[in-house]
Scaffold this active site. Structure first.
Site, short mmCIF file in Angstrom:
data_model
loop_
_atom_site.label_atom_id
_atom_site.label_comp_id
_atom_site.label_asym_id
_atom_site.label_seq_id
_atom_site.Cartn_x
_atom_site.Cartn_y
_atom_site.Cartn_z
N ASN A 106 0.85 -1.18 0.00
CA ASN A 106 0.00 0.00 0.00
C ASN A 106 0.89 1.23 0.00
O ASN A 106 1.99 1.21 0.56
CB ASN A 106 -0.88 0.01 1.26
CG ASN A 106 -1.95 1.09 1.22
OD1 ASN A 106 -2.33 1.59 0.16
ND2 ASN A 106 -2.43 1.47 2.38
N HIS A 108 1.08 5.37 1.05
CA HIS A 108 0.44 6.25 2.02
C HIS A 108 1.08 7.63 1.96
O HIS A 108 2.31 7.73 1.92
CB HIS A 108 0.57 5.67 3.44
CG HIS A 108 -0.18 6.46 4.46
ND1 HIS A 108 -1.55 6.48 4.53
CD2 HIS A 108 0.25 7.30 5.43
CE1 HIS A 108 -1.93 7.28 5.52
NE2 HIS A 108 -0.85 7.79 6.08
N SER A 135 5.11 6.94 1.94
CA SER A 135 5.58 5.62 2.36
C SER A 135 4.97 4.53 1.49
O SER A 135 3.85 4.67 0.99
CB SER A 135 5.19 5.34 3.82
OG SER A 135 5.70 6.32 4.69
N ASP A 144 -2.49 1.38 8.23
CA ASP A 144 -1.19 1.96 7.86
C ASP A 144 -0.10 1.62 8.88
O ASP A 144 0.75 2.46 9.19
CB ASP A 144 -1.33 3.49 7.68
CG ASP A 144 -2.35 3.84 6.62
OD1 ASP A 144 -2.39 3.15 5.59
OD2 ASP A 144 -3.12 4.80 6.83
#
Length: 195
Positions: A106, A108, A135, A144
């Site tokens: 993912n 972020h 990130s 997260d």
């Protein structure tokens, strides 16, 4: 060749960066499918690049777990080496995370663990910090909170609005994501050592 499936909920700007990178015959990864949890604007990229797409609408299922199971079934059909959540605004249920991790990334718009959650850019501005960041993480069961794969700082400039700051962060996010995919494909990064 590393096989990627990218999941989106919106416009797919990080997805577009991966598609542009993989247009280069030398780039060792290809997006083989694009998925969404809704009729997302970014699915237009699939049509433009001739890539299959699928939608698993969250509201069509009785539970988050049932939705997650169907999503994993769809993902398995594409035999992805790596699944990337790119602006995918839905938390995956634990079974889905376990089925896909650690090959589940993912992006972020913050320098984690600073400012997790859906309003990271707004939160950074409200906190009055001099810098935030971007990130790339391995998805875990938290919000997260997974192992950090790559990150880079982005300065907060005087007069920054949420939109202006987010636009600068997105540029860094795209570069980080493409670099991480390249490092995984070239064997320079092993996600199993980070998970």
């Amino acid at each position: 060749m590393l096989r990627l499936v990218v999941l989106i909920s919106g416009g797919g700007s990080n997805l577009r960066a991966l598609l542009d990178a993989s247009d280069d015959a030398e780039f060792p990864a290809r997006v083989v499918a694009i998925g969404a949890d809704r009729d997302a604007e970014g699915l237009a990229h699939a049509e433009e690049f001739g890539i299959p797409s699928f939608v698993v609408p969250f509201n069509a299922f009785d539970s988050r777990e049932a939705w997650g199971d169907e999503l994993v079934d769809q993902l398995r059909q594409w035999q992805a080496d790596l699944v990337i959540l790119s602006g995918f605004m839905r938390l995956l249920p634990p079974r889905a995370v376990e089925a896909l991790s650690p090959a589940l990334l993912n992006t972020h718009p913050a320098y984690l663990p600073e400012f997790p959650g859906a309003h990271a850019v707004r939160d950074a501005l409200a906190a009055g910090v001099a810098q935030t960041g971007a990130s790339v993480i391995i998805v875990d069961h938290g919000v997260d909170s997974g192992p950090i794969v790559a990150q880079r700082r982005v300065p907060v400039l005087p007069g920054d609005t949420e939109g202006r700051l987010h636009d600068r962060i997105k540029l860094v996010e795209r570069e980080l994501l493409v670099d991480v995919v390249l490092d995984i494909a070239n064997g320079q990064l092993d996600l199993t050592t980070l998970a």
